[in-house]
Design a protein around this motif. Structure first.
Motif, PDB file in Angstrom:
ATOM      1  N   VAL A  36      10.793  88.915 -21.495  1.00  0.00           N
ATOM      2  CA  VAL A  36      11.041  89.923 -20.834  1.00  0.00           C
ATOM      3  C   VAL A  36      10.224  90.818 -20.256  1.00  0.00           C
ATOM      4  CG1 VAL A  36      12.802  91.927 -20.797  1.00  0.00           C
ATOM      5  CG2 VAL A  36      13.215  89.692 -22.327  1.00  0.00           C
ATOM      6  N   THR A  37       9.890  91.222 -19.004  1.00  0.00           N
ATOM      7  CA  THR A  37       9.066  92.113 -18.578  1.00  0.00           C
ATOM      8  C   THR A  37       9.789  93.387 -17.924  1.00  0.00           C
ATOM      9  OG1 THR A  37       7.799  90.071 -18.023  1.00  0.00           O
ATOM     10  CG2 THR A  37       7.038  92.412 -16.721  1.00  0.00           C
ATOM     11  N   VAL A  38       9.241  94.483 -18.336  1.00  0.00           N
ATOM     12  CA  VAL A  38       9.933  95.559 -17.913  1.00  0.00           C
ATOM     13  C   VAL A  38       8.754  96.601 -16.922  1.00  0.00           C
ATOM     14  CG1 VAL A  38      11.035  97.786 -18.667  1.00  0.00           C
ATOM     15  CG2 VAL A  38      11.145  95.589 -19.903  1.00  0.00           C
ATOM     16  N   PRO A  39       8.621  96.285 -15.820  1.00  0.00           N
ATOM     17  CA  PRO A  39       7.849  97.338 -15.064  1.00  0.00           C
ATOM     18  C   PRO A  39       8.097  98.619 -14.729  1.00  0.00           C
ATOM     19  CG  PRO A  39       8.770  95.754 -13.569  1.00  0.00           C
ATOM     20  CD  PRO A  39       9.117  95.234 -14.831  1.00  0.00           C
ATOM     21  N   ASP A  40       9.150  99.103 -14.767  1.00  0.00           N
ATOM     22  CA  ASP A  40       9.880 100.457 -14.621  1.00  0.00           C
ATOM     23  C   ASP A  40       9.639 101.195 -15.903  1.00  0.00           C
ATOM     24  OD1 ASP A  40      11.471 102.969 -14.021  1.00  0.00           O
ATOM     25  OD2 ASP A  40      12.189 101.512 -12.357  1.00  0.00           O
ATOM     26  N   GLN A  41       8.948 102.163 -15.957  1.00  0.00           N
ATOM     27  CA  GLN A  41       8.783 102.930 -17.316  1.00  0.00           C
ATOM     28  C   GLN A  41      10.250 103.745 -17.776  1.00  0.00           C
ATOM     29  OE1 GLN A  41       5.250 104.891 -17.892  1.00  0.00           O
ATOM     30  NE2 GLN A  41       4.197 103.164 -17.387  1.00  0.00           N
ATOM     31  N   ARG A  42      11.177 103.868 -16.803  1.00  0.00           N
ATOM     32  CA  ARG A  42      12.302 104.502 -16.920  1.00  0.00           C
ATOM     33  C   ARG A  42      13.345 103.858 -17.991  1.00  0.00           C
ATOM     34  NH1 ARG A  42      14.880 105.414 -11.118  1.00  0.00           N
ATOM     35  NH2 ARG A  42      13.922 103.366 -11.174  1.00  0.00           N
ATOM     36  N   VAL A  43      13.013 102.400 -18.018  1.00  0.00           N
ATOM     37  CA  VAL A  43      14.033 101.534 -18.711  1.00  0.00           C
ATOM     38  C   VAL A  43      13.530 101.514 -20.287  1.00  0.00           C
ATOM     39  CG1 VAL A  43      14.644  99.327 -19.052  1.00  0.00           C
ATOM     40  CG2 VAL A  43      13.995 100.028 -16.947  1.00  0.00           C
TER      41      VAL A  43
END
Length: 191
Positions: A166-173
């Motif tokens: 799982v990759t999360v490039p958006d720091q809002r998540v």
């Protein structure tokens, strides 16, 4: 396993383990070299539950809850799943797009100041895996509905046991929302 992770993680793994009555998931730290680190959350999904609910725990004995997701309705093909912290604070929600999922599994993702949409990247693989019970590798990509920017991706590895990167490039998540979505998608696709 006692330390609660930060609220944002750019990458982690989800590993599924099968047992007789439950699907067990381990959320595993992704080290900078791409290898797996420590397990920092454990969840179990009861099979054949009337109202889907999964709680993630910090310990093997499942005594210290971290976060959870729960369906708002019973037995609804387009149910909304609320993700909450251990103290009940809302973190976000996700929902399967039932109509779009007939051809290619698709989901809505809601978080603070965020609305995203995700679906399987490859339409051919999406159709094939509905008819052939084979451990396909497949990807889900979520993009921000307003900007089209990448928000989250979940990639199933080619293996007999389910393992996702799982990759999360958006720091809002929030990490907890991302982990709940990754496990929820696996559970909802009945893997």
């Amino acid at each position: 396993m006692n330390n609660v992770p930060s609220q944002y993680l750019p990458r982690f793994f989800v590993k599924q383990r099968f047992t007789m009555m439950v699907n067990r998931y381990e959320i595993v730290e992704a080290l900078p070299d791409g290898s797996a680190g420590r397990v920092f959350a454990i969840a179990q999904q009861k099979r054949m539950a009337m109202k889907e609910q999964v709680t993630f725990f910090a310990d093997e004995a499942r005594t210290q809850p971290l976060f959870s997701f729960k369906a708002r309705q019973m037995m609804d093909l387009a149910a909304i799943y609320d993700v909450t912290a251990a103290d009940g604070t809302p973190l976000g929600a996700f929902q399967k797009d039932f109509k779009a999922s007939l051809m290619r599994s698709s989901f809505h993702l809601f978080g603070p100041n965020l609305e995203a949409y995700g679906q399987e990247r490859n339409a051919t693989t999406a159709i094939l895996r509905r008819f052939i019970n084979f451990p396909f590798s497949f990807h889900f990509d979520f993009t921000d509905k307003a900007t089209g920017a990448p928000v989250l991706s979940s990639e199933r590895q080619f293996s007999l046991r389910d393992r996702y990167t799982v990759t999360v490039p958006d720091q809002r998540v929030d990490f907890r929302l991302a982990a709940a979505v990754a496990v929820g998608m696996d559970a909802l696709m009945q893997r």
